[in-house]
Motif scaffolding. Structure first.
Motif, PDB file in Angstrom:
ATOM      1  N   PHE A  33     -10.526   0.677  12.900  1.00  0.00           N
ATOM      2  CA  PHE A  33     -10.307  -0.418  12.556  1.00  0.00           C
ATOM      3  C   PHE A  33     -10.342  -0.549  11.117  1.00  0.00           C
ATOM      4  N   GLY A  34      -9.654  -1.103  10.528  1.00  0.00           N
ATOM      5  CA  GLY A  34      -8.915  -0.864   8.901  1.00  0.00           C
ATOM      6  C   GLY A  34      -9.977  -2.278   8.562  1.00  0.00           C
ATOM      7  N   GLU A  35     -10.559  -2.189   7.254  1.00  0.00           N
ATOM      8  CA  GLU A  35     -11.195  -3.425   6.799  1.00  0.00           C
ATOM      9  C   GLU A  35     -10.931  -2.825   5.307  1.00  0.00           C
ATOM     10  N   GLY A  36     -11.442  -3.194   3.862  1.00  0.00           N
ATOM     11  CA  GLY A  36     -10.897  -3.262   2.760  1.00  0.00           C
ATOM     12  C   GLY A  36     -10.393  -2.683   1.841  1.00  0.00           C
ATOM     13  N   ILE A  37      -9.875  -2.815   1.119  1.00  0.00           N
ATOM     14  CA  ILE A  37      -9.247  -2.058   0.089  1.00  0.00           C
ATOM     15  C   ILE A  37      -9.285  -2.588  -1.247  1.00  0.00           C
ATOM     16  N   ILE A  38      -8.876  -1.502  -1.956  1.00  0.00           N
ATOM     17  CA  ILE A  38      -9.043  -1.457  -3.537  1.00  0.00           C
ATOM     18  C   ILE A  38      -7.610  -0.334  -4.048  1.00  0.00           C
ATOM     19  N   VAL A  39      -7.424  -0.538  -5.209  1.00  0.00           N
ATOM     20  CA  VAL A  39      -6.271   1.042  -6.287  1.00  0.00           C
ATOM     21  C   VAL A  39      -8.203   1.358  -6.886  1.00  0.00           C
ATOM     22  N   SER A  40      -7.179   2.006  -7.410  1.00  0.00           N
ATOM     23  CA  SER A  40      -7.644   3.614  -7.521  1.00  0.00           C
ATOM     24  C   SER A  40      -7.031   4.490  -8.536  1.00  0.00           C
ATOM     25  N   GLY A  41      -6.827   4.375  -9.595  1.00  0.00           N
ATOM     26  CA  GLY A  41      -6.041   5.583  -9.842  1.00  0.00           C
ATOM     27  C   GLY A  41      -4.367   5.112  -9.395  1.00  0.00           C
ATOM     28  N   ASP A  42      -4.263   6.919  -8.634  1.00  0.00           N
ATOM     29  CA  ASP A  42      -2.721   6.707  -8.641  1.00  0.00           C
ATOM     30  C   ASP A  42      -3.115   6.566  -7.244  1.00  0.00           C
ATOM     31  N   HIS A  43      -3.802   6.428  -6.345  1.00  0.00           N
ATOM     32  CA  HIS A  43      -4.110   5.917  -5.382  1.00  0.00           C
ATOM     33  C   HIS A  43      -4.570   4.544  -4.597  1.00  0.00           C
ATOM     34  N   LEU A  44      -4.232   4.049  -3.003  1.00  0.00           N
ATOM     35  CA  LEU A  44      -4.778   3.322  -2.796  1.00  0.00           C
ATOM     36  C   LEU A  44      -6.342   3.862  -1.902  1.00  0.00           C
ATOM     37  N   LEU A  45      -7.712   2.647  -2.012  1.00  0.00           N
ATOM     38  CA  LEU A  45      -8.291   2.965  -0.743  1.00  0.00           C
ATOM     39  C   LEU A  45      -8.430   2.231   0.442  1.00  0.00           C
ATOM     40  N   ASP A  92       5.678 -15.525  -3.073  1.00  0.00           N
ATOM     41  CA  ASP A  92       6.322 -16.367  -3.595  1.00  0.00           C
ATOM     42  C   ASP A  92       6.679 -16.446  -1.927  1.00  0.00           C
ATOM     43  N   THR A  93       6.925 -15.355  -1.256  1.00  0.00           N
ATOM     44  CA  THR A  93       7.705 -15.361   0.107  1.00  0.00           C
ATOM     45  C   THR A  93       7.039 -15.104   0.954  1.00  0.00           C
ATOM     46  N   GLY A  94       5.297 -14.693   1.180  1.00  0.00           N
ATOM     47  CA  GLY A  94       4.745 -13.366   2.304  1.00  0.00           C
ATOM     48  C   GLY A  94       5.681 -11.949   2.459  1.00  0.00           C
ATOM     49  N   GLU A  95       6.633 -12.159   2.056  1.00  0.00           N
ATOM     50  CA  GLU A  95       7.849 -11.161   2.963  1.00  0.00           C
ATOM     51  C   GLU A  95       6.950  -9.456   2.460  1.00  0.00           C
ATOM     52  N   VAL A  96       6.985  -8.970   3.532  1.00  0.00           N
ATOM     53  CA  VAL A  96       6.038  -7.583   3.221  1.00  0.00           C
ATOM     54  C   VAL A  96       7.410  -6.489   2.885  1.00  0.00           C
ATOM     55  N   ALA A  97       6.916  -5.880   2.063  1.00  0.00           N
ATOM     56  CA  ALA A  97       7.675  -5.423   0.978  1.00  0.00           C
ATOM     57  C   ALA A  97       7.404  -3.593   1.432  1.00  0.00           C
ATOM     58  N   GLN A  98       6.227  -3.465   1.898  1.00  0.00           N
ATOM     59  CA  GLN A  98       6.005  -2.287   1.803  1.00  0.00           C
ATOM     60  C   GLN A  98       4.648  -1.719   3.478  1.00  0.00           C
ATOM     61  N   HIS A  99       4.429  -1.017   3.980  1.00  0.00           N
ATOM     62  CA  HIS A  99       4.112  -1.184   4.710  1.00  0.00           C
ATOM     63  C   HIS A  99       3.438  -0.325   5.809  1.00  0.00           C
ATOM     64  N   PHE A 141      -9.792   6.122   3.983  1.00  0.00           N
ATOM     65  CA  PHE A 141      -8.645   6.690   4.151  1.00  0.00           C
ATOM     66  C   PHE A 141      -7.658   6.732   2.310  1.00  0.00           C
ATOM     67  N   ILE A 142      -7.328   7.631   2.098  1.00  0.00           N
ATOM     68  CA  ILE A 142      -6.927   7.520   0.380  1.00  0.00           C
ATOM     69  C   ILE A 142      -5.066   7.675   0.469  1.00  0.00           C
ATOM     70  N   TYR A 143      -3.984   6.399  -0.169  1.00  0.00           N
ATOM     71  CA  TYR A 143      -2.887   6.129  -0.131  1.00  0.00           C
ATOM     72  C   TYR A 143      -2.164   6.541  -1.322  1.00  0.00           C
ATOM     73  N   ASP A 144      -1.266   7.818  -1.379  1.00  0.00           N
ATOM     74  CA  ASP A 144      -0.525   7.450  -2.599  1.00  0.00           C
ATOM     75  C   ASP A 144      -0.392   5.668  -2.777  1.00  0.00           C
ATOM     76  N   ARG A 145      -0.307   5.417  -4.156  1.00  0.00           N
ATOM     77  CA  ARG A 145      -0.651   4.263  -4.570  1.00  0.00           C
ATOM     78  C   ARG A 145       0.882   3.868  -4.499  1.00  0.00           C
ATOM     79  N   LYS A 146       1.893   4.613  -4.254  1.00  0.00           N
ATOM     80  CA  LYS A 146       3.439   4.018  -4.827  1.00  0.00           C
ATOM     81  C   LYS A 146       4.113   3.969  -3.525  1.00  0.00           C
ATOM     82  N   THR A 147       4.026   4.933  -3.011  1.00  0.00           N
ATOM     83  CA  THR A 147       4.644   5.201  -1.412  1.00  0.00           C
ATOM     84  C   THR A 147       4.020   5.009  -0.438  1.00  0.00           C
ATOM     85  N   PHE A 148       2.406   5.350  -0.501  1.00  0.00           N
ATOM     86  CA  PHE A 148       1.816   4.615   0.634  1.00  0.00           C
ATOM     87  C   PHE A 148       1.838   5.972   1.676  1.00  0.00           C
ATOM     88  N   ALA A 149       1.814   7.138   1.055  1.00  0.00           N
ATOM     89  CA  ALA A 149       1.958   8.487   1.692  1.00  0.00           C
ATOM     90  C   ALA A 149       0.025   8.309   2.154  1.00  0.00           C
TER      91      ALA A 149
END
Length: 263
Positions: free
Chosen positions: A91-103, A76-83, A113-121
């Motif tokens: 050079f970053g490209e596409g992203i998707i969620v897979s289980g507990d991870h972001l790819l 609704d606001t466009g505010e970045v809640a997490q980054h 790159f694989i990140y923790d879905r909740k913390t982005f670690a």
């Protein structure tokens, strides 16, 4: 995805002709128009490469060597809640969620790159041959584009390629397939540097429809018309909402499709 100004005109014309079929040959592929249901704010500095909707938030991957990252955004606001910034030099490209991870894919480095879905670690990496452009998924598979007419089918756990979809429009291989989104059993795909989205049957690879988004944004008025193009599709399955945006666009649009014409 980006390119040098020297190749822009040629690539744009090529992508349009391949995406639409031969200008001299009639097509049976239906063309859909759109109605804007609602407009939302979008960061005009975000060079959008990947986009999806989950749990009330948009997840976005941005590109460029000096501006790549992954972000969780309030719709609704466009505010970045997490980054989180992508590691330097990629050079970053596409992203998707897979289980507990972001790819997150990268363009020409063959590294994701694989990140923790909740913390982005950061939790790991994966590799693939060729370029990485975009990703989406259904309940069983991941799908990855690389700018060619082939969409790769990946195992969501091992990330190994298990199949391929060779995409054609009127029998012609469809190149420049970019951002992807799985919607109601079909794959929607931006065709880079055009104002069209292809509706792809994942079983046959055939383009079953074009979504013509011309007029949504006047990209000629953008700072960099060659690169600030349509790219970004997200779908809220629970509420049947389809969202689209573009690279450095100041707005994200919820749209509804409507029949337009046959070519």
């Amino acid at each position: 995805m980006t390119t040098s100004p020297i190749r822009v005109a040629v690539l744009a014309a090529f992508a349009w002709l391949v995406g639409c079929g031969s200008v001299a040959t009639a097509s049976d592929i239906p063309v859909y128009g759109y109605t804007v249901v609602r407009t939302y704010p979008h960061d005009p500095k975000a060079f959008t490469e990947g986009l999806f909707y989950d749990g009330g938030f948009l997840y976005e991957s941005t590109g460029e060597y000096m501006g790549s990252g992954v972000r969780k955004v309030r719709l609704d606001t466009g505010e970045v809640a997490q980054h989180l910034d992508t590691p330097p030099g990629y050079f970053g490209e596409g992203i998707i969620v897979s289980g507990d991870h972001l790819l997150q894919l990268t363009w020409r480095d063959g590294v994701g790159f694989i990140y923790d879905r909740k913390t982005f670690a950061p939790v790991g990496k994966f590799s693939y041959p060729g370029e990485g452009w975009a990703m989406t998924r259904d309940a069983k598979h991941l799908y990855m584009s690389d700018g060619t007419p082939t969409i790769r089918v990946l195992d969501p756990v091992t990330l190994a390629q298990t199949g391929r979809i060779d995409v054609t429009a009127d029998g012609v291989p469809l190149r420049m397939i970019n951002e992807l989104e799985w919607v109601k059993g079909e794959i929607l795909a931006n065709v880079w540097q055009t104002e069209r989205i292809a509706r792809i049957d994942p079983k046959t690879g055939r383009v079953t429809g074009w979504i013509d988004l011309s007029g949504l944004v006047d990209t000629s008025r953008m700072d960099d018309p060659a690169d600030d193009v349509l790219n970004g599709i997200a779908y809220d399955a629970a509420h049947d909402r389809l969202f689209v945006t573009g690279k450095r666009w100041p707005a994200l649009f919820e749209i509804r499709l409507k029949p337009k014409r046959s070519r």
